[in-house]
Design a protein around this motif. Structure first.
Motif, short mmCIF file in Angstrom:
data_model
loop_
_atom_site.label_atom_id
_atom_site.label_comp_id
_atom_site.label_asym_id
_atom_site.label_seq_id
_atom_site.Cartn_x
_atom_site.Cartn_y
_atom_site.Cartn_z
N CYS A 10 0.86 -1.20 0.00
CA CYS A 10 0.00 0.00 0.00
C CYS A 10 0.89 1.24 0.00
O CYS A 10 1.30 1.73 1.06
N GLN A 11 1.23 1.70 -1.19
CA GLN A 11 2.00 2.94 -1.30
C GLN A 11 1.08 4.10 -0.93
O GLN A 11 -0.12 4.07 -1.23
N THR A 12 1.64 5.13 -0.29
CA THR A 12 0.85 6.35 -0.11
C THR A 12 1.50 7.49 -0.89
O THR A 12 2.71 7.50 -1.09
N ARG A 27 -7.11 7.34 5.04
CA ARG A 27 -6.49 6.93 3.76
C ARG A 27 -5.94 5.51 3.85
O ARG A 27 -6.07 4.71 2.93
N LEU A 28 -5.32 5.19 4.99
CA LEU A 28 -4.74 3.85 5.15
C LEU A 28 -5.85 2.79 5.19
O LEU A 28 -5.72 1.71 4.60
N HIS A 30 -8.71 3.01 3.74
CA HIS A 30 -9.22 2.89 2.37
C HIS A 30 -8.30 1.98 1.54
O HIS A 30 -8.78 1.12 0.78
N LEU A 31 -6.98 2.15 1.70
CA LEU A 31 -6.03 1.29 0.97
C LEU A 31 -6.17 -0.16 1.40
O LEU A 31 -6.14 -1.08 0.58
N LYS A 34 -9.19 -1.63 -0.20
CA LYS A 34 -8.94 -1.96 -1.61
C LYS A 34 -8.14 -3.25 -1.73
O LYS A 34 -8.44 -4.12 -2.57
N PHE A 45 2.45 -0.92 4.73
CA PHE A 45 2.38 0.54 4.54
C PHE A 45 3.80 1.12 4.65
O PHE A 45 4.71 0.45 5.15
N ASP A 266 -1.51 7.44 -3.60
CA ASP A 266 -2.05 6.27 -2.92
C ASP A 266 -2.34 5.21 -3.98
O ASP A 266 -3.03 5.49 -4.97
N GLU A 267 -1.80 4.02 -3.79
CA GLU A 267 -1.93 2.97 -4.80
C GLU A 267 -1.67 1.62 -4.14
O GLU A 267 -0.77 1.50 -3.30
N VAL A 268 -2.44 0.62 -4.54
CA VAL A 268 -2.21 -0.74 -4.04
C VAL A 268 -1.65 -1.59 -5.17
O VAL A 268 -2.21 -1.60 -6.27
#
Ligand code: CDT
Length: 304
Positions: A10-12, A27-28, A30-31, A34, A45, A266-268
């Motif tokens: 989980c990149q932020t 935000r975390l 939400h990641l 996902k 993270f 933010d990207e998984v």
């Protein structure tokens, strides 16, 4: 049947100083949602995933410094993430700044915790290779981690996560071969790590084009030479005026990048890691019991 673990990185994007903990934890969560929706079994993270990377500043006021730290984990603002792990049945590794009461004093560590799919604490790692300096140095990008953090004192622990041996590492640790070798010798099959890495360093403008290469190179070599899966999560993008690299990735024990982030946001990214590949790679080159020569490596552990 193959032994597998589906890893989510989980990149932020940047976490600005103005962001509240509640916003960041949101935000975390939400990641993590996902990642769970795509079948993740574990997530990682970034380093310092709850705050901006404050060691870019020289701060003197202790209360102002301590505002970046967590006195308890989970605390009132982070509890939501632990509850999400239990609800989604996806554990995670989370980097944060730890305020510890130990040996009768307050101590500051750059820390990563591993949390289980039931939302319960599994284990803790404290960053061993603390980079930068305690005071700003002319001609050098200001990176004052050694002002704010003690070096880790918990060794390189490896934890059981649903029957998989998982170790942790934090940012600059990834550049040091000893990190991976210690995790490997301690039985790790998977190493999870987070990082905050400046895109540009004032001290080495001639190496600017190599920043991403030097991000992936040690991790690919570390994975290959120690037959590990690696999940590495960046905090990326323009954070409080400083550009941080992305390049979050999942690396196989072959040294190949199995998944790579495509943004600075933010990207998984995910990969179903085949843990049997570890044995295959060991058979090819790395039968440690047979070929390693620890009696000849003594200098490696001698004092600097
Ligand atoms: N956070 C962290 O450890 N960053 C370092 C940069 C050090 S520059 C003095 C890294 O290795 O990416």
């Amino acid at each position: 049947m193959a032994r597998c673990l589906t890893i989510a990185v989980c990149q932020t994007g940047p976490i600005q100083r103005s962001a509240t903990r509640a916003e960041t934890v949101g935000r975390l969560v939400h990641l993590l949602e996902k990642a769970a929706a795509c079948g993740a079994e574990i997530a990682v993270f970034p380093e310092m995933a709850l705050t901006t990377f404050f060691p870019r500043w020289r701060i003197d006021d202790q209360a102002e410094i301590d505002a970046f730290f967590e006195a308890s984990m989970p605390g009132p603002e982070t509890r939501r993430l632990y509850d999400a792990a239990a609800r989604l049945k996806v554990g995670f590794a989370l980097g944060y700044c730890e305020l510890a009461q130990e040996e009768g004093r307050t101590r500051h560590f750059n820390t990563m915790d591993l949390v289980g799919p039931d939302g319960a604490f599994i284990g803790r790692y404290r960053k061993m290779h603390v980079p930068g300096s305690a005071e700003p140095e002319a001609g050098t990008t200001r990176h004052l981690e050694r002002r704010y953090f003690e070096p880790g004192n918990l060794g390189f622990p490896v934890f059981d996560y649903r029957g998989v041996r998982v170790g942790l590492a934090i940012c600059n640790d990834r550049r040091w071969p000893e990190t991976y070798r210690m995790l490997c010798l301690n039985g790790a099959e998977v190493a999870l790590l987070g990082y905050n890495t400046p895109l540009l360093l004032d001290e080495a403008p001639a190496l600017a084009h190599l920043r991403m290469f030097h991000n992936h190179l040690p991790m690919q070599a570390g994975a290959y030479q120690n037959t590990l899966w690696i999940g590495a999560a960046a905090k990326a993008g323009l954070e409080d005026g400083q550009a941080l690299i992305g390049g979050s990735c999942i690396i196989a024990p072959t040294g190949e990048i199995a998944a790579l982030a495509m943004s600075l946001d933010d990207e998984v990214i995910m990969h179903r890691a085949d843990l049997d590949l570890i044995d295959t790679c060991r058979k090819v080159n790395f039968n440690f019991a047979l070929y390693r020569r620890p009696d000849q490596y003594r200098r490696i552990s001698e004092p600097v």
